[in-house]
Every structure is written in C-alpha cells, then in structure tokens.
Design a protein around this motif. Structure first.
Motif, mmCIF file in Angstrom:
data_model
loop_
_atom_site.group_PDB
_atom_site.id
_atom_site.type_symbol
_atom_site.label_atom_id
_atom_site.label_comp_id
_atom_site.label_asym_id
_atom_site.label_seq_id
_atom_site.Cartn_x
_atom_site.Cartn_y
_atom_site.Cartn_z
ATOM 1 N N VAL A 119 -4.544 2.337 -13.889
ATOM 2 C CA VAL A 119 -5.134 2.601 -12.434
ATOM 3 C C VAL A 119 -6.148 3.915 -12.591
ATOM 4 N N ARG A 120 -5.895 4.639 -13.756
ATOM 5 C CA ARG A 120 -6.699 5.824 -13.786
ATOM 6 C C ARG A 120 -8.370 5.380 -14.417
ATOM 7 N N ARG A 121 -8.345 4.344 -15.243
ATOM 8 C CA ARG A 121 -9.474 3.889 -15.750
ATOM 9 C C ARG A 121 -10.538 3.581 -14.817
ATOM 10 N N PRO A 122 -11.725 4.235 -15.097
ATOM 11 C CA PRO A 122 -12.830 3.807 -14.064
ATOM 12 C C PRO A 122 -13.277 2.455 -13.914
ATOM 13 N N GLU A 123 -13.010 1.629 -15.141
ATOM 14 C CA GLU A 123 -13.548 0.201 -14.813
ATOM 15 C C GLU A 123 -12.572 -0.575 -13.859
ATOM 16 N N PHE A 124 -11.372 -0.090 -13.620
ATOM 17 C CA PHE A 124 -10.337 -0.809 -12.860
ATOM 18 C C PHE A 124 -10.306 -0.035 -11.407
ATOM 19 N N ARG A 125 -10.768 1.190 -11.297
ATOM 20 C CA ARG A 125 -10.802 1.853 -10.393
ATOM 21 C C ARG A 125 -11.809 1.207 -9.231
ATOM 22 N N ARG A 126 -12.643 0.342 -9.765
ATOM 23 C CA ARG A 126 -13.650 -0.388 -8.858
ATOM 24 C C ARG A 126 -13.115 -1.812 -8.554
ATOM 25 N N LEU A 127 -12.091 -2.151 -8.906
ATOM 26 C CA LEU A 127 -11.367 -3.405 -8.591
ATOM 27 C C LEU A 127 -11.030 -3.389 -7.050
ATOM 28 N N ARG A 128 -11.362 -4.514 -6.264
ATOM 29 C CA ARG A 128 -10.861 -4.494 -4.975
ATOM 30 C C ARG A 128 -9.560 -5.589 -5.256
ATOM 31 N N VAL A 129 -8.368 -4.824 -4.731
ATOM 32 C CA VAL A 129 -7.050 -5.674 -4.997
ATOM 33 C C VAL A 129 -6.374 -5.755 -3.348
ATOM 34 N N GLU A 131 -2.775 -6.598 -2.006
ATOM 35 C CA GLU A 131 -1.316 -6.560 -2.276
ATOM 36 C C GLU A 131 -0.860 -7.147 -0.973
ATOM 37 N N PHE A 132 -0.026 -8.192 -0.914
ATOM 38 C CA PHE A 132 0.511 -8.721 0.169
ATOM 39 C C PHE A 132 2.031 -8.547 0.055
ATOM 40 N N ASN A 133 2.501 -7.617 0.896
ATOM 41 C CA ASN A 133 4.174 -7.193 0.923
ATOM 42 C C ASN A 133 4.271 -6.548 -0.363
ATOM 43 N N VAL A 134 5.031 -5.458 -0.256
ATOM 44 C CA VAL A 134 5.130 -4.380 -1.189
ATOM 45 C C VAL A 134 5.836 -5.010 -2.553
ATOM 46 N N ILE A 135 5.434 -4.573 -3.661
ATOM 47 C CA ILE A 135 6.119 -5.041 -5.095
ATOM 48 C C ILE A 135 6.640 -3.950 -5.452
ATOM 49 N N GLU A 136 7.646 -3.801 -5.342
ATOM 50 C CA GLU A 136 8.680 -2.709 -5.601
ATOM 51 C C GLU A 136 8.356 -2.106 -6.808
ATOM 52 N N GLY A 137 8.413 -0.881 -7.107
ATOM 53 C CA GLY A 137 8.262 -0.342 -8.202
ATOM 54 C C GLY A 137 6.710 -0.371 -8.748
ATOM 55 N N LEU A 138 5.821 -1.205 -8.356
ATOM 56 C CA LEU A 138 4.651 -1.407 -8.704
ATOM 57 C C LEU A 138 3.718 -0.668 -7.608
ATOM 58 N N HIS A 139 4.232 -0.870 -6.629
ATOM 59 C CA HIS A 139 3.480 -0.593 -5.134
ATOM 60 C C HIS A 139 3.054 0.864 -5.371
ATOM 61 N N ASP A 140 3.914 1.749 -5.738
ATOM 62 C CA ASP A 140 3.585 3.156 -5.830
ATOM 63 C C ASP A 140 2.419 3.665 -7.018
ATOM 64 N N VAL A 141 2.448 2.950 -8.048
ATOM 65 C CA VAL A 141 1.459 3.091 -8.930
ATOM 66 C C VAL A 141 -0.102 2.654 -8.387
ATOM 67 N N LEU A 142 0.115 1.579 -7.784
ATOM 68 C CA LEU A 142 -1.150 0.779 -7.367
ATOM 69 C C LEU A 142 -1.775 1.781 -6.246
ATOM 70 N N LEU A 143 -0.951 2.361 -5.566
ATOM 71 C CA LEU A 143 -1.552 3.364 -4.526
ATOM 72 C C LEU A 143 -2.718 4.124 -4.959
ATOM 73 N N ALA A 144 -2.747 4.578 -6.170
ATOM 74 C CA ALA A 144 -3.785 5.277 -6.726
ATOM 75 C C ALA A 144 -5.291 4.469 -7.052
ATOM 76 N N LEU A 145 -5.077 3.231 -6.715
ATOM 77 C CA LEU A 145 -6.422 2.421 -6.728
ATOM 78 C C LEU A 145 -7.243 2.850 -5.403
ATOM 79 N N PRO A 146 -8.449 3.046 -5.459
ATOM 80 C CA PRO A 146 -9.251 3.334 -4.222
ATOM 81 C C PRO A 146 -9.280 1.977 -3.560
ATOM 82 N N GLY A 147 -9.434 0.814 -4.305
ATOM 83 C CA GLY A 147 -9.813 -0.399 -3.515
ATOM 84 C C GLY A 147 -8.735 -1.349 -3.422
#
Ligand SMILES: [Zn+2]
Length: 313
Positions: A119-129, A131-147
């Motif tokens: 999620v810190r890589r610039p090429e992925f920070r442009r992704l529009r993602v 997430e429907f319903n929290v994916i426990e364990g993954l949600h917290d790291v995905l929060l770093a994505l601006p999109g």
C-alpha cells in the motif's frame, strides 16, 4: 461444598477469566511454535506464530452443518491461524497473497513482501479499491490506500448514507458510479446476499474494464452445484430450506442464502467475469480458496445474462 460469598465472586471471576485467556493464548503460541506454524504474514509483513483456534467452529455449528471432523478442522484453520501480530486469519492472509501476486511490483514483476508494504508503493496508491464489509486483519493495512472506499451493509439503512462515519452499501443496489473502481474486495459476504445475480451485476457495473473482484466464499467439497439455502419473499420474510446460519454457535448471525458449489467459476463466467481460483478446488484439508474475477477488457457496463445461480427447484 461451601458457598462462595457474592463479594468474593466479584473478585474471583475476572481473575479466573483473565487467567483462562492467558493460559489459552500461551497454549496457542506454544502449539504454533511446536508445530512449525511460524511464517511471514502477507498482511502485516511481520514474522510470527499463526494461532490455531479450534473453538471458532463449535460442536453445535459442526453438527448443524453436518461437518466431518476433518472438515471441521479445515474450516477452523481457514477461520483462525491468526497472525499473532495483526490478527489476520488464514483466509485474510490468502487474499493478501493474491493481491501481492495479482499486482506485482514495478517492472521486476516481484511481489511486495506484504500488503502493508504494497500500500506504500506509488503505483498501487492510485488504485481505487472498494472493500465491502470489513476484512479483519487486512482492513487496517488497506486504510493506508488513499483510494479505499470502505462500506458496511446495515439492515434498514439507505445505501449511500453514513452511520457512525461508516458508509452503508447494499451489494444488490450500490450507489457508486459506473466503472469507478479498479478492485473490489469481499470476504464471506456473497453467500449472505439474497439476490446473487443482482450483486454480481452491481460489482461488474462499478468495475472498470480489466478491473477485478477478489473474494472468498465458503465452498464445501463434494457440492457440485450451487443451491439456495433460503429465499427472500416479496413481503421481506425469509424462508429457510435448512440450516442457514453459519455464525459461530450456529443459531444466530446473518442468514446464508446461497451454498456455493464446484460450479461457481461457471456461474461467474455467465455473469460476465473471467475467473481463476487460487489454491485449487476445496478439499477436506483446505477450504481457504480465493476467487479472482476479472471484468474483460472492453466489456460494456451491461452485464452478461443472468447467472441462474440460485435455482428455485
Ligand atoms: Zn500479520
């Protein structure tokens, strides 16, 4: 046996509960280390024991769903083996692995060591993602994505509105614009949707051509064809066709409308996706598959025909 005074119980019960938790946790750590279940976590990137918890599938649930002891263990592995650092269970860490494999880093086509690094890589920070319903364990790291657009389903709440600063969405009538996401993530969600065709149509609608839906659903081995466990009637009542709750405990939780079978990739193809499955078919030992559905390049917004995924017969 002498009666324990009430005032003493007030002191003893919390101490007993805390001791019980510490002993249980210590046993999980020791078992993981002794059985060699230590690895780098694909979600948070840290090395540590993966903690197995048999109790996530209690006997009552196994009985209701007719699970063999082997399947009960496989299901418990899928729903636990939690990373000791971030808590990501096996199915969340497998989604993380698929993300890293599907979106390799730069020109080197190597994968990032974890989603936390990804999620810190610039090429992925442009992704529009989405997430429907929290994916426990993954949600917290995905929060770093601006999109990242995260939403939860809440019964009776109008889709698109906010409750406690969380957007509410209904997969069968999303309020997101057409072709507004590169990636949709769901985990253990589609089986709870009353109208699967509508949900797949909506996911396809909001994905750009070439966009992906990466997800998990429970698929038990030996179920050749997807079928309905319950029906939503026009008046809003739910008519069950058998056990329809798979929340731990078995008697409460969200109703399960669809039991997925080995024909799921075909259903997704009919709904207009190109689908691959990671870690092969579900087996007695491994029930933690991840599905990757891709909306074809140049696909129109209109969906392919109905999937006929929930036969009424
Ligand atoms: Zn972790």
């Amino acid at each position: 046996m002498p009666r324990i005074p009430r005032w003493l119980k007030v002191w003893l019960v919390p101490i007993w509960n805390r001791t019980h938790r510490v002993v249980g946790r210590t046993r999980q750590f020791a078992t993981a280390i002794l059985q060699g279940r230590c690895e780098w976590c694909s979600a948070c990137g840290r090395f540590g024991p993966m903690l197995y918890q048999a109790r996530v599938v209690p006997p009552r649930l196994a009985e209701l769903w007719g699970l063999t002891p082997q399947r009960t263990k496989a299901l418990a592995r899928r729903e636990s083996c939690n990373c000791a650092w971030c808590g990501a269970k096996l199915r969340a860490r497998r989604i993380a692995r698929v993300l890293l494999d599907t979106y390799p880093v730069g020109d080197s086509l190597e994968r990032a060591p974890s989603v936390a690094a990804w999620v810190r890589r610039p090429e992925f920070r442009r992704l529009r993602v989405a997430e429907f319903n929290v994916i426990e364990g993954l949600h917290d790291v995905l929060l770093a994505l601006p999109g990242l657009a995260y939403s939860e389903y809440q019964e009776g709440v109008e889709p698109g509105s906010m409750v406690d600063q969380v957007r509410c969405e209904n997969l069968t009538r999303l309020t997101y614009p057409d072709e507004s996401f590169d990636l949709v993530l769901t985990s253990e969600t589609l089986e709870h949707v009353p109208d699967l065709d509508a949900a797949l149509r909506e996911i396809r609608r909001i994905l750009v051509p070439g966009g992906r839906h990466i997800f998990t659903v429970p698929v038990l081995p030996g179920v050749p064809k997807t079928y309905a466990r319950a029906d939503l009637m026009p008046d809003g009542t739910i008519v069950a066709r058998g056990p329809m709750i798979h929340h731990p405990g078995g008697d409460h939780g969200y109703p399960v409308f669809t039991e997925f079978g080995a024909d799921l990739p075909d259903l997704l193809k009919k709904a207009g996706f190109e689908t691959t499955v990671s870690w092969g078919d579900s087996t007695e030992e491994d029930l933690a598959q991840v599905f990757i559905s891709r909306k074809p390049d140049g696909a129109s917004i209109a969906t392919a025909g109905l999937t006929h995924s929930r036969p009424l017969g």
